[in-house]
Scaffold this motif. Structure first.
Motif, PDB file in Angstrom:
ATOM      1  N   VAL A  70       0.825  -1.232   0.000  1.00  0.00           N
ATOM      2  CA  VAL A  70       0.012   0.013   0.093  1.00  0.00           C
ATOM      3  C   VAL A  70       0.897   1.183   0.125  1.00  0.00           C
ATOM      4  O   VAL A  70       0.751   2.044  -0.911  1.00  0.00           O
ATOM      5  CB  VAL A  70      -0.972   0.027   1.187  1.00  0.00           C
ATOM      6  CG1 VAL A  70      -1.704   1.391   1.342  1.00  0.00           C
ATOM      7  CG2 VAL A  70      -1.832  -1.068   1.137  1.00  0.00           C
ATOM      8  N   LEU A  71       1.818   0.971   0.786  1.00  0.00           N
ATOM      9  CA  LEU A  71       2.741   2.196   0.832  1.00  0.00           C
ATOM     10  C   LEU A  71       3.476   2.857  -0.507  1.00  0.00           C
ATOM     11  O   LEU A  71       3.776   3.763  -0.856  1.00  0.00           O
ATOM     12  CB  LEU A  71       3.925   2.399   2.116  1.00  0.00           C
ATOM     13  CG  LEU A  71       3.170   2.275   3.421  1.00  0.00           C
ATOM     14  CD1 LEU A  71       4.023   1.985   4.352  1.00  0.00           C
ATOM     15  CD2 LEU A  71       2.490   3.473   3.753  1.00  0.00           C
ATOM     16  N   ARG A  72       4.035   1.544  -1.107  1.00  0.00           N
ATOM     17  CA  ARG A  72       4.605   1.847  -2.213  1.00  0.00           C
ATOM     18  C   ARG A  72       3.643   2.318  -3.558  1.00  0.00           C
ATOM     19  O   ARG A  72       4.123   3.183  -4.134  1.00  0.00           O
ATOM     20  CB  ARG A  72       5.182   0.495  -2.854  1.00  0.00           C
ATOM     21  CG  ARG A  72       6.540  -0.101  -1.973  1.00  0.00           C
ATOM     22  CD  ARG A  72       7.089  -1.292  -2.715  1.00  0.00           C
ATOM     23  NE  ARG A  72       6.172  -2.640  -2.788  1.00  0.00           N
ATOM     24  CZ  ARG A  72       6.061  -3.379  -2.044  1.00  0.00           C
ATOM     25  NH1 ARG A  72       6.940  -3.332  -0.704  1.00  0.00           N
ATOM     26  NH2 ARG A  72       5.510  -4.478  -2.040  1.00  0.00           N
ATOM     27  N   THR A  73       2.416   1.794  -3.323  1.00  0.00           N
ATOM     28  CA  THR A  73       1.501   2.238  -4.378  1.00  0.00           C
ATOM     29  C   THR A  73       1.279   3.902  -4.011  1.00  0.00           C
ATOM     30  O   THR A  73       1.028   4.698  -5.010  1.00  0.00           O
ATOM     31  CB  THR A  73       0.129   1.496  -4.397  1.00  0.00           C
ATOM     32  OG1 THR A  73       0.286   0.354  -4.327  1.00  0.00           O
ATOM     33  CG2 THR A  73      -0.902   2.171  -5.294  1.00  0.00           C
ATOM     34  N   LEU A  74       1.119   4.303  -2.885  1.00  0.00           N
ATOM     35  CA  LEU A  74       0.806   5.512  -2.477  1.00  0.00           C
ATOM     36  C   LEU A  74       2.262   6.445  -3.049  1.00  0.00           C
ATOM     37  O   LEU A  74       1.980   7.760  -3.417  1.00  0.00           O
ATOM     38  CB  LEU A  74       0.908   5.886  -0.913  1.00  0.00           C
ATOM     39  CG  LEU A  74      -0.683   5.096  -0.610  1.00  0.00           C
ATOM     40  CD1 LEU A  74      -0.510   5.407   1.106  1.00  0.00           C
ATOM     41  CD2 LEU A  74      -1.809   5.986  -1.039  1.00  0.00           C
ATOM     42  N   ARG A  75       3.464   5.922  -2.644  1.00  0.00           N
ATOM     43  CA  ARG A  75       4.587   6.673  -3.113  1.00  0.00           C
ATOM     44  C   ARG A  75       4.639   6.765  -4.671  1.00  0.00           C
ATOM     45  O   ARG A  75       4.956   7.952  -5.194  1.00  0.00           O
ATOM     46  CB  ARG A  75       5.678   5.861  -2.728  1.00  0.00           C
ATOM     47  CG  ARG A  75       6.960   6.774  -3.047  1.00  0.00           C
ATOM     48  CD  ARG A  75       8.394   5.929  -2.419  1.00  0.00           C
ATOM     49  NE  ARG A  75       9.527   6.755  -2.279  1.00  0.00           N
ATOM     50  CZ  ARG A  75      10.147   7.578  -3.132  1.00  0.00           C
ATOM     51  NH1 ARG A  75       9.776   7.191  -4.523  1.00  0.00           N
ATOM     52  NH2 ARG A  75      11.228   8.208  -2.928  1.00  0.00           N
ATOM     53  N   THR A  76       4.232   5.829  -5.515  1.00  0.00           N
ATOM     54  CA  THR A  76       4.153   5.685  -6.994  1.00  0.00           C
ATOM     55  C   THR A  76       3.112   6.858  -7.326  1.00  0.00           C
ATOM     56  O   THR A  76       3.127   7.538  -8.091  1.00  0.00           O
ATOM     57  CB  THR A  76       3.717   4.455  -7.664  1.00  0.00           C
ATOM     58  OG1 THR A  76       4.606   3.451  -7.137  1.00  0.00           O
ATOM     59  CG2 THR A  76       3.608   4.440  -8.987  1.00  0.00           C
ATOM     60  N   ALA A  77       1.874   7.039  -6.549  1.00  0.00           N
ATOM     61  CA  ALA A  77       1.012   8.205  -6.956  1.00  0.00           C
ATOM     62  C   ALA A  77       1.521   9.563  -6.581  1.00  0.00           C
ATOM     63  O   ALA A  77       1.260  10.185  -7.476  1.00  0.00           O
ATOM     64  CB  ALA A  77      -0.235   7.792  -6.092  1.00  0.00           C
ATOM     65  N   GLY A  78       2.136   9.545  -5.521  1.00  0.00           N
ATOM     66  CA  GLY A  78       2.801  10.710  -5.438  1.00  0.00           C
ATOM     67  C   GLY A  78       3.745  11.111  -6.487  1.00  0.00           C
ATOM     68  O   GLY A  78       3.903  12.253  -6.755  1.00  0.00           O
ATOM     69  N   GLU A  79       4.490  10.463  -6.956  1.00  0.00           N
ATOM     70  CA  GLU A  79       5.675  10.525  -8.071  1.00  0.00           C
ATOM     71  C   GLU A  79       4.874  11.190  -9.190  1.00  0.00           C
ATOM     72  O   GLU A  79       5.452  11.832  -9.818  1.00  0.00           O
ATOM     73  CB  GLU A  79       6.211   9.162  -8.255  1.00  0.00           C
ATOM     74  CG  GLU A  79       7.184   8.726  -7.210  1.00  0.00           C
ATOM     75  CD  GLU A  79       8.042   7.508  -7.492  1.00  0.00           C
ATOM     76  OE1 GLU A  79       7.613   6.933  -8.429  1.00  0.00           O
ATOM     77  OE2 GLU A  79       9.121   7.252  -6.771  1.00  0.00           O
ATOM     78  N   GLN A  80       3.761  10.467  -9.452  1.00  0.00           N
ATOM     79  CA  GLN A  80       3.133  10.732 -10.877  1.00  0.00           C
ATOM     80  C   GLN A  80       2.454  12.422 -10.379  1.00  0.00           C
ATOM     81  O   GLN A  80       2.595  13.087 -11.471  1.00  0.00           O
ATOM     82  CB  GLN A  80       1.763  10.037 -11.083  1.00  0.00           C
ATOM     83  CG  GLN A  80       2.284   8.447 -11.506  1.00  0.00           C
ATOM     84  CD  GLN A  80       1.212   7.565 -11.455  1.00  0.00           C
ATOM     85  OE1 GLN A  80       0.096   7.764 -11.068  1.00  0.00           O
ATOM     86  NE2 GLN A  80       1.477   6.350 -11.842  1.00  0.00           N
ATOM     87  N   ASP A  81       2.121  12.658  -9.467  1.00  0.00           N
ATOM     88  CA  ASP A  81       1.622  13.979  -9.064  1.00  0.00           C
ATOM     89  C   ASP A  81       2.870  15.142  -9.152  1.00  0.00           C
ATOM     90  O   ASP A  81       2.789  15.942  -9.831  1.00  0.00           O
ATOM     91  CB  ASP A  81       1.012  14.187  -7.866  1.00  0.00           C
ATOM     92  CG  ASP A  81      -0.294  13.447  -7.974  1.00  0.00           C
ATOM     93  OD1 ASP A  81      -0.675  13.151  -8.816  1.00  0.00           O
ATOM     94  OD2 ASP A  81      -1.040  13.178  -6.772  1.00  0.00           O
ATOM     95  N   GLY A  82       3.975  14.432  -8.786  1.00  0.00           N
ATOM     96  CA  GLY A  82       5.225  15.298  -8.647  1.00  0.00           C
ATOM     97  C   GLY A  82       5.686  15.421  -9.935  1.00  0.00           C
ATOM     98  O   GLY A  82       6.403  16.662 -10.280  1.00  0.00           O
ATOM     99  N   GLN A  83       5.620  14.472 -10.844  1.00  0.00           N
ATOM    100  CA  GLN A  83       5.933  14.818 -12.403  1.00  0.00           C
ATOM    101  C   GLN A  83       5.316  15.740 -12.975  1.00  0.00           C
ATOM    102  O   GLN A  83       5.662  16.597 -13.948  1.00  0.00           O
ATOM    103  CB  GLN A  83       5.924  13.442 -13.214  1.00  0.00           C
ATOM    104  CG  GLN A  83       7.182  12.347 -12.505  1.00  0.00           C
ATOM    105  CD  GLN A  83       6.552  10.933 -13.127  1.00  0.00           C
ATOM    106  OE1 GLN A  83       5.761  10.907 -13.908  1.00  0.00           O
ATOM    107  NE2 GLN A  83       7.744   9.977 -12.863  1.00  0.00           N
ATOM    108  N   GLN A  84       3.856  15.872 -12.817  1.00  0.00           N
ATOM    109  CA  GLN A  84       3.103  16.842 -13.440  1.00  0.00           C
ATOM    110  C   GLN A  84       3.532  18.216 -12.822  1.00  0.00           C
ATOM    111  O   GLN A  84       3.307  19.058 -13.601  1.00  0.00           O
ATOM    112  CB  GLN A  84       1.537  16.517 -13.196  1.00  0.00           C
ATOM    113  CG  GLN A  84       1.301  15.143 -13.889  1.00  0.00           C
ATOM    114  CD  GLN A  84      -0.174  14.957 -13.557  1.00  0.00           C
ATOM    115  OE1 GLN A  84      -1.005  15.380 -12.634  1.00  0.00           O
ATOM    116  NE2 GLN A  84      -0.756  13.715 -13.965  1.00  0.00           N
ATOM    117  N   ALA A  85       3.558  18.106 -11.545  1.00  0.00           N
ATOM    118  CA  ALA A  85       3.874  19.458 -11.076  1.00  0.00           C
ATOM    119  C   ALA A  85       5.362  20.171 -11.353  1.00  0.00           C
ATOM    120  O   ALA A  85       5.445  21.231 -11.697  1.00  0.00           O
ATOM    121  CB  ALA A  85       4.071  19.449  -9.162  1.00  0.00           C
TER     122      ALA A  85
END
Length: 289
Positions: free
Chosen positions: A168-183
């Motif tokens: 679950v934590l890895r999935t959340l980190r991946t989702a955060g990375e996707q948001d960070g790439q857009q930012a």
């Protein structure tokens, strides 16, 4: 001009053996004039060929522009690789520091909560101050008298020991990375990209240097993760479908979930911004809109 001023104004010593090069040039010209099988040249062609033979010798101390450009490109690629490795090591060190800091804060806060009793701190006012300080140090776990649950309330299940929780934590980190790439892409458009005017080279140099050095003034100016806005809706949008619900998470596990998404976001922002700045400084075009 004083002696010291003259010393400072002296040019660096030239190690070139000019007389030796002059002798070699004479020998080359003599061979071109009197040697068998030499082409018949005159004027600029003659002197140009003589200079070419002199300066292309491996022991002449000179290199062609093409060789010089190849050397510079190879050196730049090496430096770029070293800088990327240094940034990766810095990110890993910051991640280790953040994990260690969370553990230290939790242990220190737990010690303060345990030590703040009526015997060690007789004054209730001061005891409340110690507990408040513990809550500031470790906000994931709050204590009386600020948010104390009823004694009959059952503790929330803690998925920390669940083998599925790291996924679950890895999935959340991946989702955060996707948001960070857009930012990072958005930042590039409005800072060094197509929606800016003027020379942005100095901006790219300063930002890249600040990221490499971990300069807070530069890092704080990059897109930041919205910790205060991370709630149940955000969690359920990023977590896998079989993850525990937000309301089933204990306070420490909620903090771990937020940390995972924030770490992914922050890492992706720093990497994305650094990559775009480096590409611009390497002669690339501004990031497109």
């Amino acid at each position: 001009m004083t002696h010291s001023d003259g010393h400072r104004g002296q040019p660096p010593q030239d190690p070139t053996n000019w007389p030796a090069l002059g002798r070699r040039l004479q020998q080359i010209q003599a061979r071109m004039i009197h040697g068998d099988g030499e082409p018949v040249l005159s004027g600029d062609d003659f002197y140009g060929e003589a200079l070419r033979r002199l300066l292309t010798r491996t022991d002449s101390g000179w290199m062609t522009r093409a060789d010089h450009d190849r050397f510079i490109r190879a050196h730049h690629v090496f430096n770029g690789s070293a800088a990327a490795a240094a940034r990766r090591q810095a990110r890993e060190a910051r991640a280790r520091y953040a994990a260690a800091a969370r553990t230290i804060r939790a242990e220190l806060a737990a010690w303060l909560r345990e030590a703040a009793n009526e015997r060690t701190v007789p004054s209730r006012y001061r005891r409340d101050g110690v507990l408040l300080a513990a809550d500031w140090i470790d906000p994931a776990t709050t204590t009386w008298p600020y948010t104390r649950p009823d004694r009959d309330e059952k503790p929330k299940p803690a998925p920390t020991g669940d083998p599925h929780w790291p996924h679950v934590l890895r999935t959340l980190r991946t989702a955060g990375e996707q948001d960070g790439q857009q930012a990072a892409a958005w930042w590039a458009q409005y800072t060094i990209g197509g929606r800016t005017t003027g020379d942005v080279t100095a901006v790219a140099e300063a930002v890249l240097a600040g990221i490499d050095a971990g300069d807070p003034a530069v890092l704080d100016a990059l897109p930041a993760f919205d910790t205060a806005g991370y709630d149940a809706d955000r969690y359920h949008a990023q977590a896998p479908h079989d993850a525990p619900t937000w309301h089933d998470l204990s306070d420490p596990d909620r903090a771990a979930a937020i940390d995972a998404a924030r770490d992914g976001f922050t890492t992706a922002v720093e990497d994305g911004v650094a990559a775009r700045c480096a590409a611009l400084l390497d002669g690339g075009a501004r990031p497109a809109e």
